[in-house]
Design a protein around this motif. Structure first.
Motif, PDB file in Angstrom:
ATOM      1  N   THR A  24       0.812  -1.219   0.000  1.00  0.00           N
ATOM      2  CA  THR A  24       0.000   0.000   0.000  1.00  0.00           C
ATOM      3  C   THR A  24       0.845   1.268   0.000  1.00  0.00           C
ATOM      4  OG1 THR A  24      -0.139  -0.185   2.416  1.00  0.00           O
ATOM      5  CG2 THR A  24      -1.975  -1.071   1.127  1.00  0.00           C
ATOM      6  N   THR A  25       2.031   1.194   0.560  1.00  0.00           N
ATOM      7  CA  THR A  25       2.907   2.379   0.595  1.00  0.00           C
ATOM      8  C   THR A  25       3.983   2.335  -0.485  1.00  0.00           C
ATOM      9  OG1 THR A  25       4.262   1.275   2.274  1.00  0.00           O
ATOM     10  CG2 THR A  25       2.565   2.794   3.040  1.00  0.00           C
ATOM     11  N   ARG A  26       4.223   1.147  -1.042  1.00  0.00           N
ATOM     12  CA  ARG A  26       5.271   0.998  -2.065  1.00  0.00           C
ATOM     13  C   ARG A  26       4.986   1.869  -3.292  1.00  0.00           C
ATOM     14  NH1 ARG A  26       8.916  -2.955  -4.023  1.00  0.00           N
ATOM     15  NH2 ARG A  26       9.975  -1.907  -5.747  1.00  0.00           N
ATOM     16  N   ILE A  27       3.732   2.034  -3.627  1.00  0.00           N
ATOM     17  CA  ILE A  27       3.380   2.808  -4.815  1.00  0.00           C
ATOM     18  C   ILE A  27       3.801   4.272  -4.654  1.00  0.00           C
ATOM     19  CG2 ILE A  27       1.023   3.379  -4.066  1.00  0.00           C
ATOM     20  CD1 ILE A  27       0.204   2.884  -7.036  1.00  0.00           C
ATOM     21  N   TYR A  28       3.718   4.798  -3.412  1.00  0.00           N
ATOM     22  CA  TYR A  28       4.134   6.180  -3.164  1.00  0.00           C
ATOM     23  C   TYR A  28       5.654   6.321  -3.237  1.00  0.00           C
ATOM     24  CZ  TYR A  28      -0.670   6.556  -1.509  1.00  0.00           C
ATOM     25  OH  TYR A  28      -2.045   6.525  -1.427  1.00  0.00           O
ATOM     26  N   ILE A  29       6.364   5.310  -2.725  1.00  0.00           N
ATOM     27  CA  ILE A  29       7.829   5.324  -2.802  1.00  0.00           C
ATOM     28  C   ILE A  29       8.279   5.249  -4.254  1.00  0.00           C
ATOM     29  CG2 ILE A  29       9.921   4.052  -2.197  1.00  0.00           C
ATOM     30  CD1 ILE A  29       8.522   3.226   0.396  1.00  0.00           C
ATOM     31  N   ASP A  30       7.634   4.374  -5.036  1.00  0.00           N
ATOM     32  CA  ASP A  30       7.965   4.264  -6.454  1.00  0.00           C
ATOM     33  C   ASP A  30       7.718   5.588  -7.177  1.00  0.00           C
ATOM     34  OD1 ASP A  30       8.710   1.643  -6.187  1.00  0.00           O
ATOM     35  OD2 ASP A  30       6.782   0.821  -6.782  1.00  0.00           O
ATOM     36  N   TYR A  31       6.639   6.254  -6.811  1.00  0.00           N
ATOM     37  CA  TYR A  31       6.307   7.550  -7.427  1.00  0.00           C
ATOM     38  C   TYR A  31       7.387   8.582  -7.109  1.00  0.00           C
ATOM     39  CZ  TYR A  31       3.805  11.875  -8.483  1.00  0.00           C
ATOM     40  OH  TYR A  31       3.457  13.103  -8.991  1.00  0.00           O
ATOM     41  N   VAL A  32       7.808   8.636  -5.849  1.00  0.00           N
ATOM     42  CA  VAL A  32       8.832   9.602  -5.427  1.00  0.00           C
ATOM     43  C   VAL A  32      10.147   9.347  -6.159  1.00  0.00           C
ATOM     44  CG1 VAL A  32      10.262  10.339  -3.481  1.00  0.00           C
ATOM     45  CG2 VAL A  32       7.807  10.059  -3.182  1.00  0.00           C
ATOM     46  N   ILE A  33      10.533   8.055  -6.291  1.00  0.00           N
ATOM     47  CA  ILE A  33      11.797   7.725  -6.964  1.00  0.00           C
ATOM     48  C   ILE A  33      11.768   8.164  -8.423  1.00  0.00           C
ATOM     49  CG2 ILE A  33      13.303   5.832  -7.714  1.00  0.00           C
ATOM     50  CD1 ILE A  33      12.467   4.315  -5.196  1.00  0.00           C
ATOM     51  N   ILE A  34      10.661   7.888  -9.113  1.00  0.00           N
ATOM     52  CA  ILE A  34      10.564   8.242 -10.524  1.00  0.00           C
ATOM     53  C   ILE A  34      10.557   9.760 -10.718  1.00  0.00           C
ATOM     54  CG2 ILE A  34       9.048   8.150 -12.560  1.00  0.00           C
ATOM     55  CD1 ILE A  34       8.263   5.348 -11.723  1.00  0.00           C
ATOM     56  N   LYS A  35       9.999  10.499  -9.745  1.00  0.00           N
ATOM     57  CA  LYS A  35       9.922  11.953  -9.854  1.00  0.00           C
ATOM     58  C   LYS A  35      11.182  12.664  -9.349  1.00  0.00           C
ATOM     59  CE  LYS A  35       5.886  12.390 -11.738  1.00  0.00           C
ATOM     60  NZ  LYS A  35       5.744  12.982 -13.092  1.00  0.00           N
ATOM     61  N   MET A  36      12.154  11.901  -8.850  1.00  0.00           N
ATOM     62  CA  MET A  36      13.394  12.518  -8.377  1.00  0.00           C
ATOM     63  C   MET A  36      14.168  13.132  -9.543  1.00  0.00           C
ATOM     64  SD  MET A  36      14.785   9.703  -5.620  1.00  0.00           S
ATOM     65  CE  MET A  36      16.374  10.514  -5.465  1.00  0.00           C
ATOM     66  N   PRO A  37      14.822  14.273  -9.323  1.00  0.00           N
ATOM     67  CA  PRO A  37      15.640  14.861 -10.399  1.00  0.00           C
ATOM     68  C   PRO A  37      16.825  13.965 -10.729  1.00  0.00           C
ATOM     69  CG  PRO A  37      15.956  16.039  -8.320  1.00  0.00           C
ATOM     70  CD  PRO A  37      14.819  15.094  -8.107  1.00  0.00           C
ATOM     71  N   LEU A  38      17.231  13.984 -11.974  1.00  0.00           N
ATOM     72  CA  LEU A  38      18.379  13.234 -12.505  1.00  0.00           C
ATOM     73  C   LEU A  38      18.116  11.723 -12.549  1.00  0.00           C
ATOM     74  CD1 LEU A  38      21.385  15.092 -10.796  1.00  0.00           C
ATOM     75  CD2 LEU A  38      20.435  15.456 -13.077  1.00  0.00           C
ATOM     76  N   ILE A  39      17.951  11.088 -11.377  1.00  0.00           N
ATOM     77  CA  ILE A  39      17.849   9.628 -11.330  1.00  0.00           C
ATOM     78  C   ILE A  39      16.480   9.135 -11.754  1.00  0.00           C
ATOM     79  CG2 ILE A  39      17.099   9.506  -8.919  1.00  0.00           C
ATOM     80  CD1 ILE A  39      19.586   7.143 -10.689  1.00  0.00           C
ATOM     81  N   HIS A  51      -1.716   7.269 -19.318  1.00  0.00           N
ATOM     82  CA  HIS A  51      -0.929   7.147 -18.091  1.00  0.00           C
ATOM     83  C   HIS A  51       0.455   7.754 -18.300  1.00  0.00           C
ATOM     84  CE1 HIS A  51       0.615   5.596 -14.320  1.00  0.00           C
ATOM     85  NE2 HIS A  51      -0.602   5.160 -14.020  1.00  0.00           N
ATOM     86  N   TRP A  52       0.865   8.594 -17.346  1.00  0.00           N
ATOM     87  CA  TRP A  52       2.103   9.361 -17.502  1.00  0.00           C
ATOM     88  C   TRP A  52       3.365   8.502 -17.511  1.00  0.00           C
ATOM     89  CZ3 TRP A  52       5.525   8.722 -13.518  1.00  0.00           C
ATOM     90  CH2 TRP A  52       5.006   8.260 -12.293  1.00  0.00           C
ATOM     91  N   ILE A  53       3.308   7.315 -16.904  1.00  0.00           N
ATOM     92  CA  ILE A  53       4.548   6.527 -16.803  1.00  0.00           C
ATOM     93  C   ILE A  53       4.886   5.789 -18.095  1.00  0.00           C
ATOM     94  CG2 ILE A  53       3.589   4.320 -15.995  1.00  0.00           C
ATOM     95  CD1 ILE A  53       5.908   4.275 -13.949  1.00  0.00           C
ATOM     96  N   ILE A  54       3.898   5.576 -18.977  1.00  0.00           N
ATOM     97  CA  ILE A  54       4.145   4.884 -20.242  1.00  0.00           C
ATOM     98  C   ILE A  54       4.334   5.925 -21.346  1.00  0.00           C
ATOM     99  CG2 ILE A  54       3.293   3.165 -21.878  1.00  0.00           C
ATOM    100  CD1 ILE A  54       3.731   2.005 -19.119  1.00  0.00           C
ATOM    101  N   PRO A  55       5.528   6.033 -21.922  1.00  0.00           N
ATOM    102  CA  PRO A  55       5.783   7.017 -22.978  1.00  0.00           C
ATOM    103  C   PRO A  55       4.914   6.754 -24.221  1.00  0.00           C
ATOM    104  CG  PRO A  55       7.842   6.147 -22.096  1.00  0.00           C
ATOM    105  CD  PRO A  55       6.739   5.286 -21.565  1.00  0.00           C
ATOM    106  N   PRO A  56       4.583   7.807 -24.972  1.00  0.00           N
ATOM    107  CA  PRO A  56       3.762   7.641 -26.189  1.00  0.00           C
ATOM    108  C   PRO A  56       4.365   6.672 -27.194  1.00  0.00           C
ATOM    109  CG  PRO A  56       3.925   9.958 -25.583  1.00  0.00           C
ATOM    110  CD  PRO A  56       4.855   9.215 -24.673  1.00  0.00           C
TER     111      PRO A  56
END
Length: 402
Positions: free
Chosen positions: A244-259, A325-330
């Motif tokens: 239930t909380t992993r999805i928020y952690i995954d979101y934060v990691i993907i939205k981090m600058p650079l990495i 969905h924003w995570i899947i590129p066009p």
């Protein structure tokens, strides 16, 4: 290997009891017979937490596993039977865990078990993806091709993972070095100079007062600092593994600058390569989606795949849930749409994986080139600030002495 608690009788009628490892009761009976005993009864012995094998991650190195798959494919293609091939590789592999596992699989194969069934008894080494692809290979009679595809799949996954690790190694090392240097300065160096400064009545600069206050607080609350650090680590670990909380952690990691962008590209490459490999090996598309959802390692993409599976089950397009969905590129959505229409979905997904694996390689080099000067500058600023807090009042003291 399973353990049996047995009761047996020798030729003189004496009863013997004990525990023996065997893959089945038939093998146990044979082993006891060789020792002059006749089995009376036997039951599985449950291993305790102290005696059973505990593995963190996969106990077989990726390189050893990839080499095993390529050698196995070559042996099968050369006409060697699966049983003999397992025996040969069991004696040749350098991995102790894989050697032991293959020896157990060989015994099960000689008892009439299929390779996929035998491998499924060792989930710590053989993943559900591996088992399902073996099942498809056994059904189609293309075991050598299946093993070669599995080797290619694990090889590309391993290379992508190593690129990510190489990108993160430098900032991690610099971060640890910075933490150690700062800790040493605050715990050992600053208190020494604080005693020196206290012998003079000169007014200390604000930066020096601040650093001394931080040092005093850490020394006074050292156990509290350790407790807070351990608590944060435990809480993050619990949040990371809780769905239930992993999805928020995954979101934060993907939205981090650079990495974040680099991580997203690696995820797309992993998803595409896994899905394509399963489809290429004739695993049903719904089963392929379920397996990919488990393997991809990101709750956000997993949720998209669940929506795509639900869309397929109702007769709609696989690509529809991915479009908005924003995570899947066009690009990925377009390639999947074309693949669905032309019946070449596995081919299109392989092309997507090739593209994003190349993107990961390029992005990794760019990240490393950018992060090195940033980390050096950060180290210089942090350590330089502490050193400056010591040096500035020293000039005041020297002037007072003169």
């Amino acid at each position: 290997m399973p353990q049996f608690k047995y009761e047996a009788r020798d030729r003189k009628g004496k009863i013997h009891q004990g525990v023996m490892e065997a893959t089945s009761k038939q093998i146990l009976t044979q082993k006891l017979k060789e020792n002059g005993l006749r089995l009376l009864r036997a039951e599985h012995k449950t291993k305790s937490i102290w005696t059973k094998d505990i593995y963190i991650g996969n106990p077989v190195k990726p390189i050893d596993f990839i080499v095993f798959l390529r050698q196995f494919a070559t042996l099968i293609r050369s006409g060697v039977s699966i049983v003999e091939g397992t025996n040969i590789l069991s004696s040749q592999t350098e991995s102790k865990v894989l050697k032991k596992t293959l020896a157990q699989i060989e015994v099960e194969l000689r008892e009439g078990s299929s390779l996929s069934a035998a491998c499924s008894h060792h989930p710590h080494i053989f993943s559900p993806l591996f088992i399902n692809m073996l099942l498809a290979g056994e059904a189609s009679g293309t075991m050598d091709t299946t093993l070669e595809r599995l080797a290619d799949y694990y090889d590309k996954q391993y290379r992508t993972k190593k690129k990510l690790q190489s990108a993160l190694t430098y900032p991690t090392v610099i971060g640890i070095i910075t933490l150690l240097i700062v800790s040493f300065l605050l715990v050992y160096v600053i208190p020494t100079f604080e005693e020196l400064f206290s012998q003079f009545d000169s007014e200390l600069p604000l930066i020096t007062k601040t650093i001394i206050s931080i040092s005093d607080w850490i020394l006074t609350h050292l156990w509290l600092v350790f407790f807070i650090a351990i608590t944060i680590f435990i809480l993050l670990s619990l949040f990371f593994y809780k769905k239930t909380t992993r999805i928020y952690i995954d979101y934060v990691i993907i939205k981090m600058p650079l990495i974040g962008k680099l991580y997203q590209k690696a995820l797309i490459a992993r998803f595409s390569r896994t899905f394509a490999s399963l489809l290429e090996n004739s695993v049903p598309i719904l089963d392929s989606l379920v397996l990919t959802e488990r393997i991809v390692g990101n709750e956000i993409i997993s949720s998209v795949l669940r929506q795509a599976r639900a869309s397929l089950e109702t007769g709609d397009s696989l690509a529809d849930p991915m479009k908005n969905h924003w995570i899947i590129p066009p690009l990925v959505v377009q390639m999947i749409t074309i693949g669905e229409k032309t019946g070449s979905l596995d081919y299109m997904l392989h092309k997507v994986a090739d593209f994003y694996e190349a993107e990961v390689e390029t992005a990794t080099e760019q990240f490393k080139a950018l992060i090195e000067p940033v980390m050096i500058l950060l180290l210089a600023v942090i350590v330089g600030t502490i050193v400056l807090a010591i040096v500035v009042p020293m000039f005041t003291i020297f002037n007072t002495i003169q």
